[in-house]
Write a protein that holds these residues in place. Structure first.
Motif, mmCIF file in Angstrom:
data_model
loop_
_atom_site.group_PDB
_atom_site.id
_atom_site.type_symbol
_atom_site.label_atom_id
_atom_site.label_comp_id
_atom_site.label_asym_id
_atom_site.label_seq_id
_atom_site.Cartn_x
_atom_site.Cartn_y
_atom_site.Cartn_z
ATOM 1 N N LYS B 13 0.922 -1.028 0.095
ATOM 2 C CA LYS B 13 0.169 0.071 0.123
ATOM 3 C C LYS B 13 0.708 1.235 0.086
ATOM 4 C CE LYS B 13 -4.270 -1.629 0.691
ATOM 5 N NZ LYS B 13 -5.414 -1.169 -0.672
ATOM 6 N N THR B 14 0.176 2.342 -0.305
ATOM 7 C CA THR B 14 0.917 3.544 -0.393
ATOM 8 C C THR B 14 0.655 4.401 1.019
ATOM 9 O OG1 THR B 14 0.752 3.830 -2.596
ATOM 10 C CG2 THR B 14 1.425 5.767 -1.579
ATOM 11 N N ARG B 15 1.477 5.258 1.134
ATOM 12 C CA ARG B 15 1.270 6.081 2.608
ATOM 13 C C ARG B 15 0.065 7.002 2.253
ATOM 14 N NH1 ARG B 15 6.344 9.530 3.010
ATOM 15 N NH2 ARG B 15 6.281 9.230 0.779
ATOM 16 N N GLU B 75 -11.749 -8.570 11.050
ATOM 17 C CA GLU B 75 -11.126 -7.774 10.656
ATOM 18 C C GLU B 75 -10.252 -6.680 11.272
ATOM 19 O OE1 GLU B 75 -13.910 -7.394 6.415
ATOM 20 O OE2 GLU B 75 -13.822 -5.669 8.027
ATOM 21 N N LEU B 76 -9.029 -6.400 10.603
ATOM 22 C CA LEU B 76 -8.370 -5.384 11.171
ATOM 23 C C LEU B 76 -8.263 -4.304 10.015
ATOM 24 C CD1 LEU B 76 -5.959 -4.080 12.955
ATOM 25 C CD2 LEU B 76 -4.425 -5.234 11.803
ATOM 26 N N ASN B 77 -8.596 -3.110 10.481
ATOM 27 C CA ASN B 77 -8.455 -2.117 9.659
ATOM 28 C C ASN B 77 -7.239 -0.908 9.961
ATOM 29 O OD1 ASN B 77 -10.972 -2.485 7.938
ATOM 30 N ND2 ASN B 77 -11.811 -2.271 9.953
ATOM 31 N N VAL B 78 -6.694 -0.372 9.118
ATOM 32 C CA VAL B 78 -5.717 0.556 9.493
ATOM 33 C C VAL B 78 -5.923 1.849 8.495
ATOM 34 C CG1 VAL B 78 -3.140 1.208 9.950
ATOM 35 C CG2 VAL B 78 -4.008 -1.262 10.163
ATOM 36 N N ASN B 79 -6.176 2.737 9.116
ATOM 37 C CA ASN B 79 -6.317 4.127 8.228
ATOM 38 C C ASN B 79 -4.991 4.982 8.281
ATOM 39 O OD1 ASN B 79 -8.987 3.500 7.652
ATOM 40 N ND2 ASN B 79 -9.346 4.456 9.655
ATOM 41 N N ALA B 80 -4.944 5.845 7.322
ATOM 42 C CA ALA B 80 -3.934 6.923 7.073
ATOM 43 C C ALA B 80 -2.478 6.392 7.210
ATOM 44 C CB ALA B 80 -3.970 7.950 7.911
ATOM 45 N N LEU B 81 -2.116 5.124 6.491
ATOM 46 C CA LEU B 81 -1.007 4.610 6.833
ATOM 47 C C LEU B 81 0.382 5.224 6.647
ATOM 48 C CD1 LEU B 81 -2.025 1.264 4.402
ATOM 49 C CD2 LEU B 81 -1.394 1.193 6.858
ATOM 50 N N GLY B 84 5.908 3.302 8.885
ATOM 51 C CA GLY B 84 6.178 2.462 10.125
ATOM 52 C C GLY B 84 5.101 1.379 10.288
ATOM 53 N N ASP B 85 4.018 1.498 9.720
ATOM 54 C CA ASP B 85 3.163 0.358 9.783
ATOM 55 C C ASP B 85 3.597 -0.831 8.926
ATOM 56 O OD1 ASP B 85 0.291 2.789 9.451
ATOM 57 O OD2 ASP B 85 1.328 2.130 11.313
ATOM 58 N N SER B 86 4.580 -0.830 8.122
ATOM 59 C CA SER B 86 5.135 -2.005 7.325
ATOM 60 C C SER B 86 5.381 -2.983 8.645
ATOM 61 C CB SER B 86 6.357 -1.620 6.712
ATOM 62 O OG SER B 86 5.856 -0.518 5.590
ATOM 63 N N ALA B 87 4.952 -4.269 8.322
ATOM 64 C CA ALA B 87 5.219 -5.183 9.280
ATOM 65 C C ALA B 87 4.461 -6.382 9.023
ATOM 66 C CB ALA B 87 4.654 -4.872 10.857
ATOM 67 N N PRO B 105 -0.823 -17.595 9.796
ATOM 68 C CA PRO B 105 0.364 -17.424 8.886
ATOM 69 C C PRO B 105 0.749 -15.923 8.819
ATOM 70 C CG PRO B 105 -1.520 -17.880 7.492
ATOM 71 C CD PRO B 105 -1.788 -18.203 8.769
ATOM 72 N N GLY B 106 -0.155 -14.987 9.080
ATOM 73 C CA GLY B 106 0.242 -13.624 9.071
ATOM 74 C C GLY B 106 -0.041 -13.054 7.758
ATOM 75 N N THR B 107 -0.056 -11.832 7.682
ATOM 76 C CA THR B 107 -0.127 -10.889 6.522
ATOM 77 C C THR B 107 1.013 -9.978 6.537
ATOM 78 O OG1 THR B 107 -2.609 -11.000 6.245
ATOM 79 C CG2 THR B 107 -1.293 -9.350 5.001
ATOM 80 N N ARG B 108 1.772 -9.955 5.387
ATOM 81 C CA ARG B 108 3.111 -8.962 5.379
ATOM 82 C C ARG B 108 2.646 -7.924 4.514
ATOM 83 N NH1 ARG B 108 7.541 -8.576 7.826
ATOM 84 N NH2 ARG B 108 7.877 -10.634 7.596
ATOM 85 N N LEU B 109 2.684 -6.727 5.498
ATOM 86 C CA LEU B 109 2.096 -5.464 4.876
ATOM 87 C C LEU B 109 3.293 -4.293 4.572
ATOM 88 C CD1 LEU B 109 -0.056 -3.154 4.133
ATOM 89 C CD2 LEU B 109 0.070 -2.447 6.620
ATOM 90 N N THR B 110 3.396 -3.854 3.279
ATOM 91 C CA THR B 110 4.695 -3.045 3.057
ATOM 92 C C THR B 110 3.714 -1.798 2.709
ATOM 93 O OG1 THR B 110 5.742 -4.748 2.272
ATOM 94 C CG2 THR B 110 6.422 -2.692 1.491
ATOM 95 N N VAL B 111 4.245 -0.704 3.345
ATOM 96 C CA VAL B 111 3.980 0.486 3.052
ATOM 97 C C VAL B 111 4.855 1.268 2.342
ATOM 98 C CG1 VAL B 111 2.646 2.842 3.993
ATOM 99 C CG2 VAL B 111 2.380 0.527 5.088
ATOM 100 N N THR B 112 4.640 1.933 0.908
ATOM 101 C CA THR B 112 5.766 2.506 0.315
ATOM 102 C C THR B 112 5.419 3.981 0.437
ATOM 103 O OG1 THR B 112 4.536 2.286 -1.723
ATOM 104 C CG2 THR B 112 6.166 0.476 -0.923
#
Lengths: 113, 112
Positions: B13-15, B75-81, B84-87, B105-112
């Motif tokens: 996702k993007t910031r 569900e887990l929601n994260v707004n305004a990424l 540092g939310d990359s994890a 097994p987890g979800t790998r989130l990458t914020v660019t």
């Protein structure tokens, strides 16, 4: 607040030998649970063993056993007859009255053939 | 017996964007907890859901919110990424008041 400390970031062991992973924790609660979780490169956190604080007998699961020292707030994991598949990150975790897990920073175990 | 499942596996996702992560608990479990695991660290507790309500919360900002459905999925929601939310985001399920938690097994989130 409860804290869990794993002071050794990495360890290695020869296949078939025994290794001990250390963990200390800090709490003011008298009733709690302690866990060791394994996280291989696949990322999935796998429960290895658990210990109830009220039990004096140390928990054992096949090749895995713990040394629980309540007064010293120490909770070490012994892996006997180490196998290549034991290579992973190992996390010590605490759960008290709040029921959430508090994890240490983890320790990377390498098993050499 | 299906264990804990999570989707998606990876996400980029993007910031500033918003993201939703999903979790289905192990059969028979009614409690779902979410954890954030930064690279090289142990998981950090975000919050826990039981009976469709947030029962307790860790030290995370309000940008992190969640929901539990009648079938116990969550569900887990994260707004305004933020970067540092990359994890790795881990979901764990348990049976109420039973301390053993089983992880997905987890979800790998990458914020660019």
């Amino acid at each position: 607040a409860q804290t869990v400390t794993q002071s050794q970031p990495e360890m290695s062991v020869q296949e078939a030998e025994t290794v001990t992973l250390s963990c200390t924790y800090d709490t003011s609660e008298s009733d709690y649970y302690l866990f060791w979780y394994k996280q291989p490169p696949s990322r999935q956190m796998i429960l290895v063993i658990r210990q109830e604080a009220y039990k004096q007998q140390n928990a054992t699961e096949n090749r895995f056993s713990v040394n629980f020292q309540k007064a010293a707030k120490s909770f070490s994991l012994k892996i006997s007859d180490s196998q290549l598949g034991d290579a992973a990150m190992y996390f010590c975790a605490y759960a008290g009255g709040s029921e959430k897990l508090v994890f240490g920073k983890g320790m990377k175990l390498t098993v050499n053939p | 017996d299906a264990g804990v499942t999570q989707s998606p596996t990876h996400l980029i996702k993007t910031r500033g964007q918003q993201v939703t992560l999903r979790c289905s608990p192990k059969s028979g479990h009614d409690t779902v907890s979410w954890y954030q695991q930064a690279l090289g660290q142990g998981p950090q507790f975000i919050f826990q859901y039981y009976e469709e309500e947030e029962r307790q919360r860790g030290n995370f900002p309000d940008r992190f919110s969640g929901h539990q459905f009648p079938n116990y999925s969550s569900e887990l929601n994260v707004n305004a990424l933020l970067l540092g939310d990359s994890a790795l985001y881990l979901c764990a399920s348990s049976l109420d008041r039973i301390y053993e938690q089983y992880f997905g097994p987890g979800t790998r989130l990458t914020v660019t």
